[in-house]
Design a protein around this motif. Structure first.
Motif, short mmCIF file in Angstrom:
data_model
loop_
_atom_site.label_atom_id
_atom_site.label_comp_id
_atom_site.label_asym_id
_atom_site.label_seq_id
_atom_site.Cartn_x
_atom_site.Cartn_y
_atom_site.Cartn_z
N ILE A 75 3.41 -8.34 -12.44
CA ILE A 75 2.70 -8.35 -11.17
C ILE A 75 2.10 -9.72 -10.88
O ILE A 75 1.94 -10.56 -11.77
CB ILE A 75 1.60 -7.28 -11.10
CG1 ILE A 75 0.51 -7.52 -12.16
CG2 ILE A 75 2.19 -5.88 -11.26
CD1 ILE A 75 -0.71 -6.65 -11.98
N TYR A 76 1.81 -9.96 -9.62
CA TYR A 76 1.24 -11.23 -9.19
C TYR A 76 -0.09 -11.01 -8.49
O TYR A 76 -0.40 -9.92 -8.01
CB TYR A 76 2.21 -11.96 -8.25
CG TYR A 76 2.60 -11.20 -6.99
CD1 TYR A 76 1.75 -11.15 -5.88
CD2 TYR A 76 3.82 -10.55 -6.89
CE1 TYR A 76 2.11 -10.46 -4.73
CE2 TYR A 76 4.19 -9.86 -5.75
CZ TYR A 76 3.34 -9.82 -4.67
OH TYR A 76 3.68 -9.12 -3.53
N HIS A 77 -0.88 -12.07 -8.43
CA HIS A 77 -2.10 -12.09 -7.64
C HIS A 77 -1.83 -12.98 -6.44
O HIS A 77 -1.29 -14.08 -6.57
CB HIS A 77 -3.29 -12.59 -8.45
CG HIS A 77 -3.64 -11.68 -9.60
ND1 HIS A 77 -4.26 -10.46 -9.42
CD2 HIS A 77 -3.42 -11.79 -10.93
CE1 HIS A 77 -4.43 -9.87 -10.59
NE2 HIS A 77 -3.92 -10.66 -11.52
N PHE A 78 -2.22 -12.52 -5.29
CA PHE A 78 -1.83 -13.20 -4.06
C PHE A 78 -2.67 -14.43 -3.76
O PHE A 78 -3.89 -14.40 -3.83
CB PHE A 78 -1.92 -12.24 -2.88
CG PHE A 78 -1.59 -12.89 -1.56
CD1 PHE A 78 -0.29 -13.24 -1.27
CD2 PHE A 78 -2.58 -13.19 -0.65
CE1 PHE A 78 0.03 -13.87 -0.08
CE2 PHE A 78 -2.27 -13.81 0.55
CZ PHE A 78 -0.97 -14.15 0.84
N ALA A 126 8.37 -7.53 5.64
CA ALA A 126 8.07 -8.20 4.37
C ALA A 126 7.82 -7.16 3.29
O ALA A 126 7.17 -6.13 3.54
CB ALA A 126 6.86 -9.11 4.51
N TYR A 127 8.36 -7.41 2.11
CA TYR A 127 8.11 -6.54 0.96
C TYR A 127 6.81 -6.97 0.28
O TYR A 127 6.57 -8.16 0.05
CB TYR A 127 9.25 -6.63 -0.04
CG TYR A 127 10.56 -6.08 0.47
CD1 TYR A 127 10.76 -4.71 0.59
CD2 TYR A 127 11.60 -6.93 0.83
CE1 TYR A 127 11.97 -4.20 1.07
CE2 TYR A 127 12.81 -6.43 1.31
CZ TYR A 127 12.98 -5.07 1.42
OH TYR A 127 14.17 -4.58 1.89
N VAL A 128 6.00 -5.99 -0.07
CA VAL A 128 4.77 -6.25 -0.81
C VAL A 128 4.79 -5.38 -2.06
O VAL A 128 4.88 -4.15 -1.98
CB VAL A 128 3.52 -5.92 0.04
CG1 VAL A 128 2.26 -6.04 -0.81
CG2 VAL A 128 3.43 -6.85 1.24
N LYS A 129 4.73 -6.03 -3.20
CA LYS A 129 4.78 -5.30 -4.47
C LYS A 129 3.39 -4.83 -4.84
O LYS A 129 2.47 -5.62 -4.99
CB LYS A 129 5.36 -6.20 -5.57
CG LYS A 129 5.64 -5.45 -6.86
CD LYS A 129 6.61 -6.20 -7.76
CE LYS A 129 5.99 -7.38 -8.44
NZ LYS A 129 6.89 -7.96 -9.47
N ILE A 130 3.22 -3.50 -4.97
CA ILE A 130 1.91 -2.95 -5.28
C ILE A 130 1.76 -2.67 -6.78
O ILE A 130 0.64 -2.53 -7.27
CB ILE A 130 1.62 -1.68 -4.47
CG1 ILE A 130 2.59 -0.55 -4.82
CG2 ILE A 130 1.68 -1.98 -2.97
CD1 ILE A 130 2.27 0.79 -4.16
N ALA A 131 2.88 -2.60 -7.48
CA ALA A 131 2.86 -2.36 -8.93
C ALA A 131 4.25 -2.68 -9.46
O ALA A 131 5.20 -2.87 -8.70
CB ALA A 131 2.49 -0.92 -9.25
N ASP A 132 4.36 -2.71 -10.79
CA ASP A 132 5.67 -2.93 -11.40
C ASP A 132 5.61 -2.45 -12.84
O ASP A 132 4.54 -2.11 -13.36
CB ASP A 132 6.06 -4.41 -11.33
CG ASP A 132 7.58 -4.60 -11.26
OD1 ASP A 132 8.31 -3.67 -11.63
OD2 ASP A 132 8.02 -5.68 -10.81
N GLY A 133 6.78 -2.45 -13.49
CA GLY A 133 6.86 -1.84 -14.81
C GLY A 133 6.93 -0.33 -14.67
O GLY A 133 6.84 0.21 -13.57
N CYS A 134 7.07 0.37 -15.79
CA CYS A 134 7.21 1.83 -15.69
C CYS A 134 6.79 2.51 -16.99
O CYS A 134 7.09 2.02 -18.09
CB CYS A 134 8.65 2.19 -15.35
SG CYS A 134 8.87 3.93 -14.89
N SER A 158 -0.57 -1.96 -12.02
CA SER A 158 -0.89 -1.98 -10.59
C SER A 158 -1.69 -3.22 -10.22
O SER A 158 -2.43 -3.77 -11.05
CB SER A 158 -1.72 -0.75 -10.21
OG SER A 158 -1.08 0.45 -10.57
N ARG A 159 -1.52 -3.65 -8.98
CA ARG A 159 -2.41 -4.67 -8.42
C ARG A 159 -3.61 -3.96 -7.80
O ARG A 159 -3.51 -2.80 -7.40
CB ARG A 159 -1.68 -5.47 -7.34
CG ARG A 159 -0.49 -6.25 -7.85
CD ARG A 159 0.28 -6.85 -6.69
NE ARG A 159 -0.54 -7.73 -5.88
CZ ARG A 159 -0.30 -8.05 -4.62
NH1 ARG A 159 0.74 -7.53 -3.99
NH2 ARG A 159 -1.10 -8.87 -3.97
N ASN A 160 -4.73 -4.67 -7.70
CA ASN A 160 -5.88 -4.00 -7.11
C ASN A 160 -5.77 -3.96 -5.58
O ASN A 160 -5.07 -4.77 -4.97
CB ASN A 160 -7.20 -4.63 -7.57
CG ASN A 160 -7.40 -6.05 -7.03
OD1 ASN A 160 -7.48 -6.26 -5.82
ND2 ASN A 160 -7.48 -7.01 -7.93
#
Length: 431
Positions: free
Chosen positions: A126-129, A140-148, A166-168
């Motif tokens: 995940i990234y911090h914006f 535009a795609y916005v990633k709210i979480a990743d991994g599983c 998850s991102r906050n």
């Protein structure tokens, strides 16, 4: 350095690359939209299934060939394929200037050209914006979480992407606010499983809270939610789709319709449970579009299993359906299963299933003849506009074709022709 970014794989990679471009630009790199103008390429790879891996490797080798002709040309490779096969890749393709695994875009931007190899034993998906650079599309795609953390037997994602993160909400809100201010009209939320959003940081499924927060942002825009694992869709999540900006578009990958195969896939909900879920969605939201994904050729899939799947699809009449042939991945638990289905039989089953879906889709599309639909246009080619309504996600669903000049914002289109997957229409000036 003039850098071209080659994005392969899923929309989550697209969100990563948009943020990577933002960091690269801040660091003074020049981004180019044509690889022939570049003296460096960053290839963001996919390592999910065999076909995606082949595509990624072919792209790497293609750029290595260019490097042989131009010694100053740099090739950097990032993403899932690198995380999964870093040792093998480094050994087999030593010409690459940098291997970077699943890392935040900021880290990759800072390390490009400075480190030959950077593979975290714990993937950081995940990234911090801070900022991002997007294509000219209105979405535009916005990633709210990743991994599983799920344990689907056919899937290798937890192996190389790591646990669900998850991102906050505030960070996501900040990113969406910037995108809306820049004119984006559709925000597409993506994760490996959006129903799991928030569990790791808030101790609960927080997708409803996130949707409410984003719905409250000022502006005229759509919110589309992708990748909702059917085993974890709750009444609260379904209710959250009532918000005005949230599209009544439910992307629910059921994967199969035979209980035996669903059990072997390690899926909790069986066919009757899935039917109840889909019918509940449609009863609450009569205008709902339900999209799903199906895997054919799973180990042990018999003719009887396939017939049950076909009956399931015919009964549920999904609005949108994507079908894939099972990919036998070595780290997946299904890899050890016996009774593998041949590629030929799997392809035959895929063709039969898609023929059935084509009939369903054609009949559904006929219902829109003469109706007026709200449309966003993605591009124009030779005087023909390519657009979408709330019913269609970019790149994977159908399109609406209209003659005319490109227009930004929401437009009204009257539908006058319909085929299996696409619609045609004419612009209507609303008074």
């Amino acid at each position: 350095m003039k850098i071209y970014i080659e994005m392969l794989g899923c929309p989550k990679n697209e969100a990563d690359c948009s943020n990577l471009k933002g960091y690269l630009k801040k660091l003074g790199y020049e981004l180019v939209d044509n690889i022939n103008k570049a003296n460096a390429v960053i290839i963001d790879t996919c390592g999910f299934i065999l076909e995606a891996k082949k595509e990624s490797i072919e792209e790497i080798l293609l750029n290595v060939e260019r490097k042989k002709k131009d010694k100053n040309y740099k090739v950097f490779v990032t993403g899932c394929l690198v995380q999964r096969y870093s040792k093998e890749l480094e050994k087999e393709i030593p010409e690459v200037d940098g291997w970077y695994g699943i890392l935040p875009p900021k880290t990759i931007a800072e390390k490009i050209g400075k480190e030959k190899k950077l593979i975290s034993t714990t993937p950081e998906p995940i990234y911090h914006f801070e900022d991002r650079v997007d294509e000219s599309f209105q979405y535009a795609y916005v990633k709210i979480a990743d991994g599983c953390d799920r344990a689907c037997s056919f899937c290798t994602i937890p192996y190389f992407k790591g646990p669900f993160k998850s991102r906050n909400i505030e960070d996501i809100k900040k990113e969406v606010e910037i995108l809306v201010k820049r004119g984006k009209k559709e925000i597409i939320l993506v994760a490996q499983d959006t129903t799991g959003y928030g569990v790791d940081i808030y101790g609960k499924q927080a997708l409803p809270e996130l949707l409410k927060t984003l719905n409250d942002i000022k502006g005229d825009f759509w919110i589309r939610v992708m990748y909702m694992h059917p085993d974890h869709i709750t009444d609260e999540i379904i209710d959250a789709f009532q918000f005005s900006k949230v599209l009544k578009y439910f992307d629910v990958p059921v994967q199969h319709g035979s209980d035996q195969i669903l059990t072997m896939m390690n899926r909790t909900k069986k066919s009757e449970d899935l039917k109840k879920l889909i019918n509940k969605i449609r009863n609450i939201y009569p205008q709902a579009i339900v999209r799903t994904s199906i895997i054919v050729g799973f180990p042990g899939e018999t003719d009887e299993d396939f017939e049950k799947l076909l009956e399931f699809v015919n009964e549920m009449e999904f609005d949108r359906l994507g079908t894939f042939i099972y990919s036998d991945e070595e780290e997946a638990s299904s890899y050890t299963l016996d009774k593998k289905v041949s590629r030929e039989i799997a392809q035959e089953r895929l063709d039969i299933l898609m023929e059935a879906q084509a009939r369903i889709s054609f009949e559904k599309n006929q219902k829109y003849l003469g109706r007026k639909i709200k449309v966003l246009f993605d591009e124009e080619n030779d005087g023909v506009l390519l657009g979408r309504s709330y019913m269609d996600a970019p790149e994977i669903d159908g399109n609406i074709f209209v003659k005319g000049n490109y227009r930004e914002g929401f437009c009204t289109v009257k539908i006058n022709a319909a085929d299996v997957y696409d619609l045609e229409g004419e612009l209507v000036e609303e008074g």
